[in-house]
Enzyme design. Structure first.
Site, mmCIF file in Angstrom:
data_model
loop_
_atom_site.group_PDB
_atom_site.id
_atom_site.type_symbol
_atom_site.label_atom_id
_atom_site.label_comp_id
_atom_site.label_asym_id
_atom_site.label_seq_id
_atom_site.Cartn_x
_atom_site.Cartn_y
_atom_site.Cartn_z
ATOM 1 N N GLU A 116 0.813 -1.217 0.000
ATOM 2 C CA GLU A 116 0.000 0.000 0.000
ATOM 3 C C GLU A 116 0.849 1.271 0.000
ATOM 4 O OE1 GLU A 116 -3.688 -0.556 2.583
ATOM 5 O OE2 GLU A 116 -2.405 -2.175 3.274
ATOM 6 N N SER B 44 -6.579 -2.324 1.651
ATOM 7 C CA SER B 44 -6.660 -1.920 0.245
ATOM 8 C C SER B 44 -7.061 -3.060 -0.681
ATOM 9 C CB SER B 44 -5.326 -1.314 -0.230
ATOM 10 O OG SER B 44 -5.134 -0.046 0.325
ATOM 11 N N TYR C 168 -9.043 3.262 -5.832
ATOM 12 C CA TYR C 168 -8.116 4.366 -6.047
ATOM 13 C C TYR C 168 -8.052 4.877 -7.479
ATOM 14 C CZ TYR C 168 -6.811 2.881 -1.404
ATOM 15 O OH TYR C 168 -6.857 2.543 -0.078
ATOM 16 N N ARG D 183 -11.877 3.960 10.513
ATOM 17 C CA ARG D 183 -12.920 3.700 9.513
ATOM 18 C C ARG D 183 -13.318 2.237 9.606
ATOM 19 N NH1 ARG D 183 -10.413 2.722 4.717
ATOM 20 N NH2 ARG D 183 -11.041 0.557 4.958
ATOM 21 N N ASP E 58 -15.658 -0.885 7.991
ATOM 22 C CA ASP E 58 -16.349 -1.360 6.796
ATOM 23 C C ASP E 58 -17.485 -2.293 7.210
ATOM 24 O OD1 ASP E 58 -14.472 0.052 5.351
ATOM 25 O OD2 ASP E 58 -13.158 -1.682 5.070
ATOM 26 N N GLU F 254 -14.514 -5.147 9.019
ATOM 27 C CA GLU F 254 -13.202 -4.856 9.605
ATOM 28 C C GLU F 254 -13.107 -3.379 9.935
ATOM 29 O OE1 GLU F 254 -10.165 -4.440 6.022
ATOM 30 O OE2 GLU F 254 -11.374 -6.259 5.815
ATOM 31 N N ASN G 111 -10.238 -0.099 10.192
ATOM 32 C CA ASN G 111 -8.938 0.375 9.759
ATOM 33 C C ASN G 111 -8.496 1.524 10.651
ATOM 34 O OD1 ASN G 111 -6.899 1.827 8.156
ATOM 35 N ND2 ASN G 111 -7.507 0.445 6.503
ATOM 36 N N GLY H 124 -7.433 5.472 4.402
ATOM 37 C CA GLY H 124 -6.906 6.269 3.309
ATOM 38 C C GLY H 124 -7.400 7.699 3.383
#
Length: 316
Positions: free
Chosen positions: A17, A153, A223, A262, A264, A277, A279, A283
């Site tokens: 990443e 990612s 991305y 963050r 998900d 999950e 994070n 990002g």
């Protein structure tokens, strides 16, 4: 805020990443500079400790993704040298980064998580891959989703529609981790929910609904501008959105995180929020969901970055 004038942004690293981290670091640096903060951006290398000792910044803002950036290692180093930093402490990072452990903790809090199994590469070698593949499909049903037990990612993450696809998915997964998390593939609305805490307690940002054009939110969809359609706030009933944001807040608190995160989530056809999950270093690029959600909440991304850095500075 006048006492905050020098921040070191850590970006890059050696994980897959790397490029995402570089872009995130550039976004944070540009945002802070717009507010008059002196910012230096550097990678993690053999000279980092000497630079920190010779000219310590007021605050370090790590935007490192993947291993070292999210597994707590670099934060352990920052703790050792006594430099304040933005984000979760090392032990909390380790919990969140290890997806099976995070799932287990959230399940204990009554949050629904996908059924799954975590198996190391050696198990397929020692016990025989064909037998294990058949058992996984029988136990969890199809379709499945295979992903590394650590990382982000969407590297090494693959949806699996048939048993014949499972072997290739595991090979891809093992390129990024020695253990694979094989889960039931939950169908529904995919959400990314940021949590922000600038001193008054964690607050959930508006949920971002993710609709990738190919149906899978992989690296390219994340991305590449135009590859994914985002809706913020998500197109959900108010009660469903509230339940989903509560899951994100529960994850933030349960994993002992601080500053921002963050989570998900998938909302299924019945409106139930299912934890995937969390994070600890989301990002922060122009296509990332965290800045998008902050903007939807009426927050200036630059001000958010400065407040996070200032809060770390006050922690000392």
């Amino acid at each position: 805020m006048a006492d905050l004038d020098r921040v070191l942004v850590l970006a890059g690293g050696l994980s897959p990443e790397h490029e995402v981290s570089v872009h995130s670091g550039r976004s944070v640096a540009e945002a802070l500079r717009r507010l008059g903060v002196e910012v230096q951006v550097t990678d993690v290398d053999s000279g980092l400790l000497n630079r920190l000792a010779a000219d310590p910044p007021q605050v370090v803002f790590p935007v490192l993704h993947g291993s070292a950036g999210e597994d707590g290692a670099i934060r352990e180093v920052l703790e050792l040298v006594g430099v304040p930093y933005v984000g979760a402490r090392p032990d909390s990072c380790r919990l969140a980064y290890t997806k099976p452990a995070a799932k287990a903790l959230l399940a204990e809090k009554g949050v629904r998580v996908p059924r799954g199994a975590t198996l190391p590469k050696s198990a397929f070698h020692d016990l025989g891959a064909p037998a294990l593949l058949d058992r996984l499909a029988d136990r969890l049903g199809l379709p499945l989703f295979v992903k590394p037990d650590r990382g982000g990612s969407a590297f090494g993450a693959t949806p699996v529609a048939s048993v014949s696809d499972l072997s290739a998915a595991l090979v891809s997964c093992f390129a990024y981790s020695d253990s694979a998390l094989v889960e039931e593939q939950v169908q529904g609305t995919e959400l990314a929910i940021g949590v922000l805490d600038t001193g008054d307690g964690p607050v959930a940002l508006p949920p971002v609904e993710i609709v990738p054009d190919g149906g899978v939110y992989d690296y390219a969809a994340r991305y590449t501008a135009g590859r994914t359609e985002f809706f913020c706030p998500a197109r959900l009933d108010e009660s469903v959105a509230a339940a989903a944001t509560e899951v994100a807040l529960t994850a933030h608190r349960t994993l002992g995180l601080r500053d921002f995160s963050r989570t998900d989530i998938i909302v299924d056809a019945d409106g139930e929020a299912i934890f995937l999950e969390t994070n600890v270093a989301p990002g922060l690029t122009e296509t990332s969901t965290f800045p998008m959600a902050a903007a939807a909440a009426g927050l200036d991304f630059a001000v958010v970055c400065r407040e996070l850095a200032h809060q770390a500075y006050l922690r000392g």
